[in-house]
Design a protein around this motif. Sequence first.
Motif, PDB file in Angstrom:
ATOM      1  N   THR A 200     -28.762 -28.523  30.111  1.00 60.98           N
ATOM      2  CA  THR A 200     -27.966 -29.645  30.585  1.00 60.98           C
ATOM      3  C   THR A 200     -28.911 -30.812  30.877  1.00 60.98           C
ATOM      4  N   ALA A 201     -28.321 -31.997  31.141  1.00 63.05           N
ATOM      5  CA  ALA A 201     -29.156 -33.154  31.474  1.00 63.05           C
ATOM      6  C   ALA A 201     -29.973 -32.887  32.737  1.00 63.05           C
ATOM      7  N   ALA A 202     -29.359 -32.225  33.710  1.00 61.50           N
ATOM      8  CA  ALA A 202     -30.072 -31.932  34.958  1.00 61.50           C
ATOM      9  C   ALA A 202     -31.243 -30.987  34.707  1.00 61.50           C
TER      10      ALA A 202
ATOM     11  N   ASN B  85     -37.073 -30.140  34.339  1.00 62.52           N
ATOM     12  CA  ASN B  85     -38.191 -29.590  33.584  1.00 62.52           C
ATOM     13  C   ASN B  85     -39.286 -30.624  33.364  1.00 62.52           C
ATOM     14  N   ALA B  86     -38.885 -31.902  33.196  1.00 67.51           N
ATOM     15  CA  ALA B  86     -39.854 -32.979  32.943  1.00 67.51           C
ATOM     16  C   ALA B  86     -40.198 -33.754  34.207  1.00 67.51           C
ATOM     17  N   SER B  87     -39.653 -33.323  35.343  1.00 68.33           N
ATOM     18  CA  SER B  87     -39.878 -34.014  36.623  1.00 68.33           C
ATOM     19  C   SER B  87     -39.437 -35.472  36.557  1.00 68.33           C
ATOM     20  N   VAL B  88     -38.280 -35.676  35.942  1.00 71.79           N
ATOM     21  CA  VAL B  88     -37.693 -37.013  35.793  1.00 71.79           C
ATOM     22  C   VAL B  88     -36.304 -36.981  36.427  1.00 71.79           C
ATOM     23  N   SER B  89     -35.869 -38.102  36.964  1.00 72.00           N
ATOM     24  CA  SER B  89     -34.532 -38.156  37.539  1.00 72.00           C
ATOM     25  C   SER B  89     -33.477 -38.064  36.437  1.00 72.00           C
ATOM     26  N   VAL B  90     -32.319 -37.548  36.814  1.00 72.61           N
ATOM     27  CA  VAL B  90     -31.216 -37.461  35.851  1.00 72.61           C
ATOM     28  C   VAL B  90     -30.830 -38.848  35.365  1.00 72.61           C
ATOM     29  N   ASP B  91     -30.879 -39.838  36.263  1.00 68.78           N
ATOM     30  CA  ASP B  91     -30.531 -41.217  35.885  1.00 68.78           C
ATOM     31  C   ASP B  91     -31.470 -41.739  34.801  1.00 68.78           C
ATOM     32  N   THR B  92     -32.782 -41.506  34.966  1.00 64.83           N
ATOM     33  CA  THR B  92     -33.743 -41.950  33.950  1.00 64.83           C
ATOM     34  C   THR B  92     -33.512 -41.222  32.630  1.00 64.83           C
TER      35      THR B  92
ATOM     36  N   ARG C 242     -30.702 -40.083  31.487  1.00 71.19           N
ATOM     37  CA  ARG C 242     -29.523 -40.656  30.837  1.00 71.19           C
ATOM     38  C   ARG C 242     -29.811 -42.036  30.260  1.00 71.19           C
ATOM     39  N   ARG C 243     -30.597 -42.830  30.964  1.00 70.67           N
ATOM     40  CA  ARG C 243     -30.943 -44.164  30.459  1.00 70.67           C
ATOM     41  C   ARG C 243     -31.717 -44.058  29.147  1.00 70.67           C
TER      42      ARG C 243
ATOM     43  N   GLU D  20     -22.758 -30.053  30.992  1.00 64.87           N
ATOM     44  CA  GLU D  20     -22.612 -29.726  29.570  1.00 64.87           C
ATOM     45  C   GLU D  20     -23.956 -29.376  28.948  1.00 64.87           C
ATOM     46  N   VAL D  21     -24.003 -28.252  28.263  1.00 65.00           N
ATOM     47  CA  VAL D  21     -25.219 -27.828  27.571  1.00 65.00           C
ATOM     48  C   VAL D  21     -25.289 -28.596  26.253  1.00 65.00           C
ATOM     49  N   ALA D  22     -26.189 -29.582  26.170  1.00 64.86           N
ATOM     50  CA  ALA D  22     -26.217 -30.471  25.001  1.00 64.86           C
ATOM     51  C   ALA D  22     -27.615 -30.795  24.519  1.00 64.86           C
ATOM     52  N   PHE D  23     -28.651 -30.302  25.204  1.00 65.81           N
ATOM     53  CA  PHE D  23     -30.016 -30.703  24.888  1.00 65.81           C
ATOM     54  C   PHE D  23     -30.852 -29.521  24.426  1.00 65.81           C
ATOM     55  N   THR D  24     -31.733 -29.792  23.468  1.00 64.88           N
ATOM     56  CA  THR D  24     -32.589 -28.753  22.902  1.00 64.88           C
ATOM     57  C   THR D  24     -33.966 -28.776  23.550  1.00 64.88           C
TER      58      THR D  24
END
Length: 326
Positions: free
Chosen positions: A29-31, A36-43, A45-46, A60-64
């Motif tokens: 998911t986006a979260a 995993n990358a130590s980045v905010s969800v907002d960043t 998505r941007r 939603e599971v959408a990322f590889t």
Amino acid sequence: MTEPEHTHQPALTREDLVRGILGEDAEFTAAEIAENASVSVDTTRRLWRALGFPEYAESEVAFTRADAAALGILHGTVEAGLIDVDTALNLTRAVGTTMARLADWEVGALVPILGEVEGDRVAAAMKLVEQVGAPFEHLMLYAWRRHLAAAAGRIEEFGPDDEVKTSHVTVGFADIVAFSALSNEIGEERVGDLVEVFESRCHDVVSAHRGRVIKSLGDSVLFVSDDAVRALDIADGIIQVIGRDARMPDVRVGLASGGVVMRMGDVFGPSVNLAARLTAVARRNRVIVDAATASLLPTEAFDTRSLPARPLRGFGLVEPIAVKRL
């Protein structure tokens, strides 16, 4: 003796094709990739929006794994202080816009090949991707490095530090005369072929004379040149390969010189607008230029003649200039 039974292979689906291209399934998911990358969800998505993709629901599971790795690399570049977040977003948007157009272009070029296939077109598409994918990935990286080297070589053309994105160029604008009426007459398929020929011939002429195509707008092409004479050579060349070809429509070209701001692969400034305005009042298969461009042409090689002044939107009364080689 009984015949061996043949197991029926289910037809491949669109999802199979997407999986075949990406080489993996979505797992996160986006979260999850943000964490995993130590980045905010907002960043996250941007950056995803900057690439040109729609947002997904948080659950939603959408990322590889490749998505997560790319996010981590980009975040690491920002964390290292090489670029800030805004620059990262700008570069990401540039990559997303360019790759989206390239992907559409590639698929459009391959569709006629698939149209000749009988049977499972998805399977044929997957096989085609497997065969041409690797060579074109190599070509894409090679072309990017070549263009990056050329762009980096133009750094010295920029102005002082407070105008680092400004460069003095001659801007050219070429368009097909009465394109809307023509497209209504000849139908969609022929319009597509016409635009493809127009764009490819213009690109060839611009490249041959060391210019740079900034963008194509279907019935028009915007280009720049660091030299006014070469810009005029480009304009004449476009008229020769388009307007003088009986199978092609008439074309017209306007040239204007001055400072432009180069940003996100595009150019902005009064000379860009003036070139477009001049093109709109040019005669069929003719080139007209502004006074700044005329002043850059050597008098021993060119004769210039002022035409009657006419109102150009945003510029008031302007005297276009016709140019003739001596």
